[in-house]
Design a protein around this motif. Structure first.
Motif, PDB file in Angstrom:
ATOM      1  N   LEU A 159      20.034  -8.155  37.313  1.00 41.40           N
ATOM      2  CA  LEU A 159      21.289  -7.400  37.341  1.00 41.40           C
ATOM      3  C   LEU A 159      21.138  -5.927  37.724  1.00 41.40           C
ATOM      4  O   LEU A 159      21.784  -5.461  38.669  1.00 41.40           O
ATOM      5  N   ILE A 160      20.268  -5.203  37.022  1.00 45.45           N
ATOM      6  CA  ILE A 160      20.204  -3.756  37.258  1.00 45.45           C
ATOM      7  C   ILE A 160      19.698  -3.444  38.666  1.00 45.45           C
ATOM      8  O   ILE A 160      20.245  -2.590  39.363  1.00 45.45           O
TER       9      ILE A 160
ATOM     10  N   HIS B 216      21.830  -1.435  41.601  1.00 50.94           N
ATOM     11  CA  HIS B 216      21.257  -0.288  42.327  1.00 50.94           C
ATOM     12  C   HIS B 216      21.411  -0.486  43.826  1.00 50.94           C
ATOM     13  O   HIS B 216      21.857   0.398  44.557  1.00 50.94           O
TER      14      HIS B 216
ATOM     15  N   GLY C 220      29.543  -4.386  30.992  1.00 47.06           N
ATOM     16  CA  GLY C 220      28.811  -3.678  29.940  1.00 47.06           C
ATOM     17  C   GLY C 220      27.678  -2.842  30.512  1.00 47.06           C
ATOM     18  O   GLY C 220      27.507  -1.677  30.159  1.00 47.06           O
ATOM     19  N   VAL C 221      26.927  -3.423  31.422  1.00 50.68           N
ATOM     20  CA  VAL C 221      25.792  -2.713  32.010  1.00 50.68           C
ATOM     21  C   VAL C 221      26.269  -1.568  32.911  1.00 50.68           C
ATOM     22  O   VAL C 221      25.754  -0.452  32.854  1.00 50.68           O
TER      23      VAL C 221
ATOM     24  N   PHE D  94      27.425   1.219  30.690  1.00 55.96           N
ATOM     25  CA  PHE D  94      26.412   1.780  29.791  1.00 55.96           C
ATOM     26  C   PHE D  94      25.560   2.843  30.487  1.00 55.96           C
ATOM     27  O   PHE D  94      25.262   3.888  29.928  1.00 55.96           O
ATOM     28  N   TYR D  95      25.166   2.554  31.718  1.00 52.59           N
ATOM     29  CA  TYR D  95      24.238   3.449  32.413  1.00 52.59           C
ATOM     30  C   TYR D  95      24.975   4.516  33.221  1.00 52.59           C
ATOM     31  O   TYR D  95      25.868   4.199  34.014  1.00 52.59           O
ATOM     32  N   ASN D  96      24.569   5.762  33.018  1.00 51.75           N
ATOM     33  CA  ASN D  96      25.227   6.886  33.701  1.00 51.75           C
ATOM     34  C   ASN D  96      25.164   6.805  35.215  1.00 51.75           C
ATOM     35  O   ASN D  96      26.002   7.340  35.922  1.00 51.75           O
ATOM     36  N   PHE D  97      24.120   6.151  35.699  1.00 52.03           N
ATOM     37  CA  PHE D  97      23.874   6.165  37.138  1.00 52.03           C
ATOM     38  C   PHE D  97      24.911   5.353  37.909  1.00 52.03           C
ATOM     39  O   PHE D  97      25.163   5.601  39.083  1.00 52.03           O
ATOM     40  N   PHE D  98      25.507   4.353  37.267  1.00 53.16           N
ATOM     41  CA  PHE D  98      26.440   3.479  37.976  1.00 53.16           C
ATOM     42  C   PHE D  98      27.849   4.055  37.952  1.00 53.16           C
ATOM     43  O   PHE D  98      28.323   4.542  36.938  1.00 53.16           O
TER      44      PHE D  98
ATOM     45  N   ARG E 223      21.380  15.388  33.772  1.00 49.13           N
ATOM     46  CA  ARG E 223      20.608  15.774  32.601  1.00 49.13           C
ATOM     47  C   ARG E 223      19.411  16.619  32.952  1.00 49.13           C
ATOM     48  O   ARG E 223      19.096  17.592  32.312  1.00 49.13           O
TER      49      ARG E 223
END
Lengths: 562, 157
Positions: B26-27, B31, B61-62, B65-69, B122
């Motif tokens: 998935l991740i 990307h 959810g994923v 959850f992740y800032n990058f997406f 960040r």
């Protein structure tokens, strides 16, 4: 070619040594992220153009970063037989002048930082030569003289995209030694003897961690490199990967052999594209040379490495959250036990170490654990790389033996604050570290001493703050960071940090009351003791240390309201 | 909601074909898709769920959850100002303000002409050059409010 023997390695080393200090002039431009940000790519192009128009046989190459960020872009030059010279703040328009001088066997003096007669790569020494005796030596230069390079032994000197240069300075010889002369148990024993502790911040003994994973009953085991360097203010891991990726890879292969793993994963944060690309290049090269993949060095040991890219979640630096993320889930920590060493990735025993921990391994295997254990102090052996940043004059990456005093780092290496300002505090250990006041800078930097004053080693970020920094505002800055990065799984961290931030903001707006300080401390204790993972357990540190050491700043803000 | 063109959806499908089914892909798949089309709207998330044979809720959810997406489209140039500790101590706040003022947008927004998106990060790990700003993949160190216009000008075309 596939490397099968020590002789093969030596033949490559011989050939590549010609590139490092051979019969040609070598110009090496520091092309890590910091260098690039200050225009090093333009500098490289300017040299390339200059060399082409001169039609001279000059070797132009790229290297990583030697750590002196303040002086970027940094270029080093070698005239055959003479000392290596470090040049600072080189601009594209300087290239032609430098080239002209080099051809005449000279270098413009005003650009020179220092000279290097001999560089100790620890597994190999390179003797450059004399000359330029009017220029100060590397070991007499204030920024470098208190440093001791183990992890960064190759950074800024060799081309990180050329495996042969790594081999020239002794690369992959430790792996050969481990695979042909040592049993896995002997490797673990050597790492235990070295006293090496985890460089990700917690300081758990590395050899012991390896042993637990190796002894866990299973048909499969994994090793992971934690390269999710999330602490703002810390960038040593980025530089280690960008400047010397093979050191990490070699360390991991040795670890795989010792632990009995066939696969290693490097979990890198997505914010580091250059590190990812250099690692990819390095992995492909190692495979091509038969140093990674099936039957390494022709032995029956096989091991491979793949890269998994993070997606911007600070909490994924926590090992169980990282495992969840690699498995494709949201990166939320899982309760421990079971520890990853028993039940980690895909439920199999997994050993996770930080980039810097892995980079120490080739040196330990080659030089021996005992050699390593003599550096630093008794329970804090070896060196640690710190990023000395913030309001300090000589910003950069600094590698010192553990046990070096903070004073030495901040003043002797960093030369204190700029603009005649006074140092007020040093913040160590990222957002979960603590603010150490100037009065305590005599303490040695080691895991225990930092803990005693309320901070943690963390990954090694060291942010210097001057008298003009508000400590209450700083505490609020960190809590706003950790509260946003809280994964939300456990209530103390999710709700507690939010409440802490509210109180801090109230104080900052001049609306605080004296009882707020007690409330903050009480909340801190609860969050510390009841949070599920390291993020929550350490998040109150900046608040606790600022209340402890800079209480008057809180009181001042509160008094204004009364 | 803006509908993605058939061509873009086809690209997404082609990317997904490279990944084995199951959550562990998935991740990596997200990307690759974001790199190609810039963001991950709902219809893409649905397609991902379908092709990898995992629940849509898991994909959502994923992604969140992740800032990058990103779920929203972004400008041609993404200006990301670092707000790490070193940058913060060295005046990142005033640099961010200057960007907001010059571009006329707040952090997290895109200019009406679709050219610039302003974002904060960040830490890029270029703390030695704080404060730092990144425009797509170009990184600018030792920033100050005065240099803001100069950086933007490079991308105005």
């Amino acid at each position: 070619m596939r490397v099968r023997s020590l002789d093969d390695l030596k033949a490559i080393a011989q050939r590549a040594l010609e590139k490092l200090c051979g019969r040609r002039i070598r110009i090496a431009v520091g092309l890590a992220t910091c260098g690039i940000a200050t225009g090093a790519e333009e500098v490289y192009s300017a040299f390339l153009k200059g060399i082409e128009s001169l039609k001279r046989d000059i070797l132009l190459t790229k290297v990583g970063c030697i750590g002196y960020c303040r002086e970027e872009p940094i270029v080093n030059v070698v005239i055959p037989g003479k000392a290596l010279l470090l040049l600072s703040r080189v601009r594209p328009e300087d290239a032609s002048e430098i080239l002209k001088n080099l051809i005449d066997g000279d270098v413009p003096r005003e650009k020179i930082v220092c000279r290097v007669k001999e560089w100790d790569h620890l597994l190999e020494k390179i003797h450059y030569g004399d000359g330029f005796t009017d220029v100060s030596l590397y070991e007499d230069t204030p920024f470098f003289k208190h440093q001791r390079k183990i992890v960064l032994r190759n950074a800024g000197i060799i081309n990180p995209e050329d495996i042969e240069e790594y081999i020239a300075v002794g690369g992959y010889r430790s792996l050969y030694k481990a695979l042909t002369e040592m049993t896995p148990e002997m490797v673990i024993e050597e790492v235990k003897r070295s006293g090496l502790r985890g460089r990700g911040g917690a300081g758990f003994p590395t050899g012991l961690k390896w042993e637990i994973t190796a002894k866990s009953e299973s048909d499969e085991r994994y090793i992971i490199c934690n390269a999710d360097e999330g602490d703002p203010g810390a960038y040593m891991n980025r530089n280690e990967m960008e400047s010397d990726p093979h050191s990490l890879i070699e360390g991991m292969i040795i670890g795989g052999y010792a632990i009995g793993a066939k696969e290693g994963i490097i979990y890198v944060r997505a914010e580091y594209p250059l590190a990812i690309s250099r690692l990819q290049i390095a992995i492909e090269q190692s495979r091509r040379y038969g140093l990674l993949g099936e039957n390494i060095f022709g032995t029956d040991f096989s091991f491979d490495i793949r890269i998994v890219k993070g997606a911007g979640a600070f909490v994924c630096g926590e090992e169980t959250a990282m495992i969840a993320s690699i498995e494709g889930e949201t990166g939320r920590p899982r309760p421990r036990p079971p520890f990853p060493a028993e039940k980690g990735l895909w439920g199999k025993p997994t050993n996770i170490n930080n980039v810097e921990t892995w980079c120490n391994i080739p040196v330990i295997v080659y030089k021996g654990g005992e050699w390593f254990s003599k550096i630093g102090t008794k329970n804090n052996t070896g060196t640690k790389v710190f990023s000395l940043v913030g309001e300090v004059q000589r910003v950069g990456l600094v590698e010192v033996p553990l046990g070096t005093s903070l004073k030495r780092i901040v003043y002797d290496i960093g030369n204190g604050c700029p603009d005649g300002l006074k140092v007020k505090a040093v913040q160590i250990g990222g957002p979960s570290g603590g603010c150490i006041p100037e009065g305590l800078l005599d303490i040695p930097v080691d895991y225990e001493s930092l803990k005693e004053v309320g901070s943690i080693m963390g990954s090694g970020g060291m942010v210097v703050m001057s008298e003009r920094t508000s400590m209450v505002e700083t505490a609020a800055f960190f809590v706003s960071f950790t509260s946003e990065e809280s994964c939300g799984k456990c209530a103390p961290c999710r709700e507690g940090l939010k409440q802490m931030l509210n109180i801090l903001n109230k104080i900052l707006m001049g609306k605080g009351s004296p009882s707020d300080l007690e409330l903050l401390k009480e909340l801190s204790e609860t969050i510390k003791t009841t949070s599920l993972c390291g993020l929550g357990q350490t998040a109150p540190n900046p608040v606790l240390t600022t209340i402890k050491y800079f209480k008057e700043e809180y009181e001042e803000l509160i008094k204004r309201y009364d | 909601m803006v509908k993605l063109s058939k061509e873009k959806l086809d690209k997404v499908e082609t990317i997904l074909d490279r990944f084995p089914k199951g959550q562990s892909s998935l991740i990596g798949a997200l990307h690759a898709i974001q790199l190609e089309i810039g963001y991950l709207p709902e219809e893409v998330q649905k397609l991902v769920a379908e092709k990898l044979e995992i629940p849509e809720s898991t994909v959502y959810g994923v992604v969140t959850f992740y800032n990058f997406f990103r779920k929203e489209p972004v400008g041609k140039y993404i200006i990301t100002a670092c707000q790490g500790t070193a940058c913060h101590v060295r005046g990142a706040g005033s640099v961010i303000e200057a960007f907001e003022k010059t571009l006329g947008i707040k952090v997290g927004h895109t200019t009406p002409d679709g050219k610039f998106t302003l974002d904060i990060a960040r830490c890029f790990g270029a703390c030695g050059l704080a404060p730092v700003v990144m425009v797509n993949n170009d990184i600018y160190g030792r920033m100050s409010p005065k240099k803001v216009e100069e950086v933007i000008a490079k991308y105005r075309d």
